[in-house]
Enzyme design. Structure first.
Site, short mmCIF file in Angstrom:
data_model
loop_
_atom_site.label_atom_id
_atom_site.label_comp_id
_atom_site.label_asym_id
_atom_site.label_seq_id
_atom_site.Cartn_x
_atom_site.Cartn_y
_atom_site.Cartn_z
NE ARG A 104 75.02 13.13 59.87
CZ ARG A 104 76.18 13.03 59.28
NH1 ARG A 104 77.22 12.58 59.93
NH2 ARG A 104 76.32 13.41 58.03
NE ARG A 134 85.76 12.18 51.91
CZ ARG A 134 84.65 12.06 52.62
NH1 ARG A 134 83.54 11.69 52.03
NH2 ARG A 134 84.67 12.27 53.91
NE ARG A 190 84.56 15.96 54.51
CZ ARG A 190 83.46 15.23 54.64
NH1 ARG A 190 82.76 14.90 53.58
NH2 ARG A 190 83.04 14.82 55.83
P1 AP5 Z 1 79.22 14.58 56.27
O1 AP5 Z 1 79.83 15.40 55.24
O2 AP5 Z 1 77.83 14.10 56.11
O3 AP5 Z 1 80.23 13.41 56.56
P2 AP5 Z 1 80.00 11.88 56.96
O4 AP5 Z 1 78.69 11.43 57.42
O5 AP5 Z 1 81.08 11.70 57.94
O6 AP5 Z 1 80.08 11.18 55.62
P3 AP5 Z 1 81.18 11.38 54.52
O7 AP5 Z 1 80.80 12.53 53.64
O8 AP5 Z 1 82.53 11.44 55.13
O9 AP5 Z 1 81.11 10.00 53.78
P4 AP5 Z 1 80.03 9.39 52.80
O10 AP5 Z 1 79.30 8.30 53.49
O11 AP5 Z 1 79.21 10.47 52.13
O12 AP5 Z 1 81.03 8.73 51.77
P5 AP5 Z 1 81.49 9.18 50.31
O13 AP5 Z 1 80.42 8.86 49.35
O14 AP5 Z 1 82.03 10.58 50.33
O15 AP5 Z 1 79.27 15.34 57.68
C1 AP5 Z 1 80.44 16.00 58.10
C2 AP5 Z 1 80.20 16.62 59.46
O16 AP5 Z 1 79.11 17.56 59.41
C3 AP5 Z 1 79.82 15.66 60.59
O17 AP5 Z 1 80.95 15.05 61.17
C4 AP5 Z 1 79.10 16.63 61.55
O18 AP5 Z 1 80.01 17.41 62.26
C5 AP5 Z 1 78.35 17.54 60.61
N1 AP5 Z 1 76.99 17.06 60.28
C6 AP5 Z 1 76.49 16.71 59.06
N2 AP5 Z 1 75.20 16.34 59.15
C7 AP5 Z 1 74.87 16.46 60.46
C8 AP5 Z 1 73.67 16.21 61.21
N3 AP5 Z 1 72.55 15.77 60.62
N4 AP5 Z 1 73.70 16.42 62.54
C9 AP5 Z 1 74.80 16.89 63.16
N5 AP5 Z 1 75.96 17.13 62.53
C10 AP5 Z 1 76.00 16.92 61.19
O19 AP5 Z 1 82.69 8.15 50.10
C11 AP5 Z 1 83.89 8.25 50.87
C12 AP5 Z 1 85.10 7.87 49.98
O20 AP5 Z 1 84.98 6.51 49.59
C13 AP5 Z 1 85.21 8.68 48.67
O21 AP5 Z 1 86.58 8.87 48.36
C14 AP5 Z 1 84.55 7.76 47.62
O22 AP5 Z 1 85.06 7.98 46.31
C15 AP5 Z 1 84.93 6.37 48.16
N6 AP5 Z 1 83.90 5.35 47.88
C16 AP5 Z 1 82.55 5.48 47.96
N7 AP5 Z 1 81.95 4.32 47.66
C17 AP5 Z 1 82.94 3.43 47.39
C18 AP5 Z 1 82.97 2.04 47.04
N8 AP5 Z 1 81.83 1.32 46.88
N9 AP5 Z 1 84.17 1.46 46.87
C19 AP5 Z 1 85.32 2.17 47.02
N10 AP5 Z 1 85.36 3.47 47.35
C20 AP5 Z 1 84.19 4.10 47.54
#
Ligand code: AP5
Length: 222
Positions: free
Chosen positions: A88, A127, A160
């Protein structure tokens, strides 16, 4: 083949990475999931990361890089990995390139999923995640068959801690701040692909696979 899914919180990286894992037969590495697992188990990584994650800030580079590279070097990832949420920052990206090069590998594609902030906030705040198998649901968009219960394993669904509207906004801002230089780096390297993350989940997977088709042929030939 090593791939990176990059994009703001809630854009669908986890959802699509799981589908790419199935379609391409390579493991999925989510640093968010890994950090949450470490936090739940109270390990050194988890304890150091927990406060940053609760606030919605990025976890320090040294910590997340050590943890992620440990996994990437594991035998299970030798044929490639779908990276979800790592790197990131530029520092993380440099460490990844060095580790891959040492193993005679390189990132084949950086797939940048995008969606408007309003869509992202709706997805994040609605979510719900299974406390057992980690399957993801949404209160309006992807409901479980029985409210509050996982279709796969029957465990209770939980929200979450960082999916409140307030923390989700902090996460979106952190993403914008930290990720722009990363996009520029992958654009310069000619491996960045912009993918619309809106619409049907299956359609988005098809968009990703279409972009990856030439790379999949390359790895099959090798
Ligand atoms: P992380 O868990 O990676 O969270 P994020 O990047 O904020 O991403 P999310 O998991 O929230 O979302 P996603 O894009 O995976 O979406 P999802 O598929 O779940 O990281 C959490 C924390 O960890 C960070 O804030 C940081 O503190 C730390 N961290 C992690 N990696 C790091 C790094 N490299 N460096 C530093 N810190 C780090 O989908 C979301 C929702 O939408 C679900 O309910 C899903 O069912 C729905 N959905 C998905 N696609 C669709 C669609 N096409 N239409 C409708 N709904 C949909």
């Amino acid at each position: 083949m090593d791939l990176l899914l990059i994009g703001p919180p809630g854009v669908g990286k986890g959802t699509q990475a799981a589908r790419l894992r199935q379609a391409l037969g390579i493991p999925h590495l989510s640093t968010g999931d890994l950090l949450r697992r470490h936090a739940a188990e109270g390990t050194r990584f988890g304890t150091a990361a927990a406060a940053h994650m609760r606030r919605g800030d990025l976890v320090p580079d040294e910590l997340v890089t050590e943890m992620a590279l440990q996994q990437i070097r594991d035998r299970s990832c030798a044929a490639g990995v779908v990276l979800d949420g790592f790197p990131r920052t530029l520092t993380q990206a440099e460490a990844l390139d060095t580790a891959l090069a040492a193993a005679g590998r390189r990132l084949a594609a950086a797939l940048h999923l995008t969606a408007p902030d309003q869509t992202l906030l709706r997805r994040l705040t609605g979510r719900r995640t299974c406390g057992g198998c980690g399957n993801s649901y949404h209160l309006d968009i992807r409901k479980p068959r029985t409210p509050g219960q996982c279709d796969n394993c029957g465990h209770r669904l939980v929200q979450r801690g960082d999916d409140t509207a307030e923390t989700a906004r902090v996460r979106l801002a952190a993403h914008t701040r930290q990720t722009q230089p990363l996009l520029a780096r992958y654009r310069r390297a000619g491996i960045l692909h912009e993918i619309d993350g809106c619409g049907d989940v299956g359609d988005i997977t098809r968009r990703l696979l279409a972009v990856l088709a030439p790379h999949a042929t390359e790895s099959a030939t090798l």
